[in-house]
Design an enzyme around this catalytic site. Structure first.
Site, PDB file in Angstrom:
ATOM      1  N   GLU A  50     -13.984  -1.256  -6.734  1.00  0.00           N
ATOM      2  CA  GLU A  50     -15.351  -1.505  -7.503  1.00  0.00           C
ATOM      3  C   GLU A  50     -16.328  -0.844  -6.672  1.00  0.00           C
ATOM      4  O   GLU A  50     -17.440  -0.070  -7.040  1.00  0.00           O
ATOM      5  CB  GLU A  50     -15.515  -3.093  -7.631  1.00  0.00           C
ATOM      6  CG  GLU A  50     -16.635  -3.169  -8.737  1.00  0.00           C
ATOM      7  CD  GLU A  50     -16.627  -4.672  -8.786  1.00  0.00           C
ATOM      8  OE1 GLU A  50     -15.936  -5.472  -8.228  1.00  0.00           O
ATOM      9  OE2 GLU A  50     -17.653  -5.084  -9.386  1.00  0.00           O
TER      10      GLU A  50
ATOM     11  N   ARG B 158       0.675  -8.904  -6.242  1.00  0.00           N
ATOM     12  CA  ARG B 158       1.161  -9.652  -7.399  1.00  0.00           C
ATOM     13  C   ARG B 158       2.269  -8.831  -8.249  1.00  0.00           C
ATOM     14  O   ARG B 158       3.317  -9.517  -8.797  1.00  0.00           O
ATOM     15  CB  ARG B 158      -0.042 -10.293  -8.178  1.00  0.00           C
ATOM     16  CG  ARG B 158      -0.621 -11.517  -7.254  1.00  0.00           C
ATOM     17  CD  ARG B 158      -1.670 -11.939  -8.222  1.00  0.00           C
ATOM     18  NE  ARG B 158      -2.978 -10.686  -8.183  1.00  0.00           N
ATOM     19  CZ  ARG B 158      -3.841 -10.782  -7.423  1.00  0.00           C
ATOM     20  NH1 ARG B 158      -4.092 -11.783  -6.613  1.00  0.00           N
ATOM     21  NH2 ARG B 158      -4.928  -9.943  -7.534  1.00  0.00           N
TER      22      ARG B 158
HETATM   23  P1  AMP Z   1      -8.416  -2.385 -11.303  1.00  0.00           P
HETATM   24  O1  AMP Z   1      -8.028  -1.109 -10.184  1.00  0.00           O
HETATM   25  O2  AMP Z   1     -10.070  -2.414 -11.115  1.00  0.00           O
HETATM   26  O3  AMP Z   1      -7.702  -1.898 -12.552  1.00  0.00           O
HETATM   27  O4  AMP Z   1      -8.134  -3.976 -10.693  1.00  0.00           O
HETATM   28  C1  AMP Z   1      -6.912  -4.219 -10.445  1.00  0.00           C
HETATM   29  C2  AMP Z   1      -6.487  -4.832  -9.413  1.00  0.00           C
HETATM   30  O5  AMP Z   1      -7.254  -5.620  -8.819  1.00  0.00           O
HETATM   31  C3  AMP Z   1      -5.129  -5.703  -9.857  1.00  0.00           C
HETATM   32  O6  AMP Z   1      -4.282  -5.618  -8.609  1.00  0.00           O
HETATM   33  C4  AMP Z   1      -5.530  -6.920  -9.882  1.00  0.00           C
HETATM   34  O7  AMP Z   1      -4.752  -7.952  -9.441  1.00  0.00           O
HETATM   35  C5  AMP Z   1      -6.941  -7.153  -9.099  1.00  0.00           C
HETATM   36  N1  AMP Z   1      -8.151  -7.686 -10.188  1.00  0.00           N
HETATM   37  C6  AMP Z   1      -9.182  -6.824 -10.450  1.00  0.00           C
HETATM   38  N2  AMP Z   1     -10.185  -7.762 -11.153  1.00  0.00           N
HETATM   39  C7  AMP Z   1      -9.403  -9.014 -11.227  1.00  0.00           C
HETATM   40  C8  AMP Z   1      -9.844 -10.079 -11.900  1.00  0.00           C
HETATM   41  N3  AMP Z   1     -10.738 -10.252 -12.667  1.00  0.00           N
HETATM   42  N4  AMP Z   1      -8.863 -11.275 -11.663  1.00  0.00           N
HETATM   43  C9  AMP Z   1      -8.005 -11.335 -10.836  1.00  0.00           C
HETATM   44  N5  AMP Z   1      -7.432  -9.882 -10.400  1.00  0.00           N
HETATM   45  C10 AMP Z   1      -8.135  -8.949 -10.458  1.00  0.00           C
END
Ligand code: AMP
Length: 181
Positions: free
Chosen positions: A101, A64
């Site tokens: 995660e 995205r």
């Molecule tokens: P993070 O590495 O935990 O900051 O996760 C960010 C990445 O995961 C981004 O590329 C987001 O598109 C996706 N992502 C994580 N959580 C969500 C969520 N609740 N809704 C949509 N996309 C998410």
């Protein structure tokens, strides 16, 4: 940002409960991308602080971040750098492991995508734990980029990603936030 813009963006984002797993509220920006006015206003707001500055490149995180980053690059007359999951880029790459995660994954960037000292803005749709963006920051920094900011449409502040990037000295810009995760 004014309240009506915030409302426009919030109402253009669709929330899907229990996707991709039970307990996750997935913040779906395809509805925002499909709404011409909301899409344009989000891009305008993200580029606003950098209009008139010399930005060399926008780095977008697959997938995205490619859509948002392409529009931002066009608006700022900057180049675009794709940061991709491992194995997708055809030329010589630099690679970094980043935390998900559950466990680790790896992302890559072409070694010649950025030159030392180039001014770069990092873009993705959403920051949660910040693990993904942190990996991208490491790749860009390793290649000598000057990261002006990391920009996201959505912040999930309870997951701490913004603080993680700020601790690395990166300026973070987000347009809307949702509580929880
Ligand atoms: P993070 O590495 O935990 O900051 O996760 C960010 C990445 O995961 C981004 O590329 C987001 O598109 C996706 N992502 C994580 N959580 C969500 C969520 N609740 N809704 C949509 N996309 C998410």
């Amino acid at each position: 940002m004014n309240a009506s813009l915030e409302q426009t963006l919030l109402s253009a984002i669709r929330t899907i409960p229990d996707y991709p797993k039970p307990g996750i509220l997935f913040r779906d920006i395809t509805t925002l991308l499909g709404d011409a006015r909301a899409f344009r206003r989000a891009i305008d707001e993200l580029v606003h602080p950098y209009a008139g500055l010399k930005v060399d490149k926008i780095a977008g995180i697959e997938a995205r971040g490619f859509i948002l980053g392409g529009a931002i690059a066009h608006q700022l007359s900057a180049g675009f750098i794709p940061i991709r999951k491992k194995g997708k880029l055809p030329h010589d790459t630099v690679r970094v492991a980043y935390s998900l995660e559950y466990g680790l994954d790896e992302m890559e960037m072409h070694r010649d995508a950025v030159k030392p000292g180039e001014k770069v803005i990092l873009v993705d749709d959403l920051i949660a734990t910040g693990g993904t963006a942190e990996g991208a920051v490491k790749l860009l920094t390793q290649m000598g980029a000057d990261i002006l900011a990391a920009c996201f449409v959505i912040d999930l502040p309870d997951l701490g990603g913004r603080k993680k990037l700020e601790a690395l000295g990166v300026t973070v810009r987000t347009l809307v936030s949702f509580e929880g995760h």
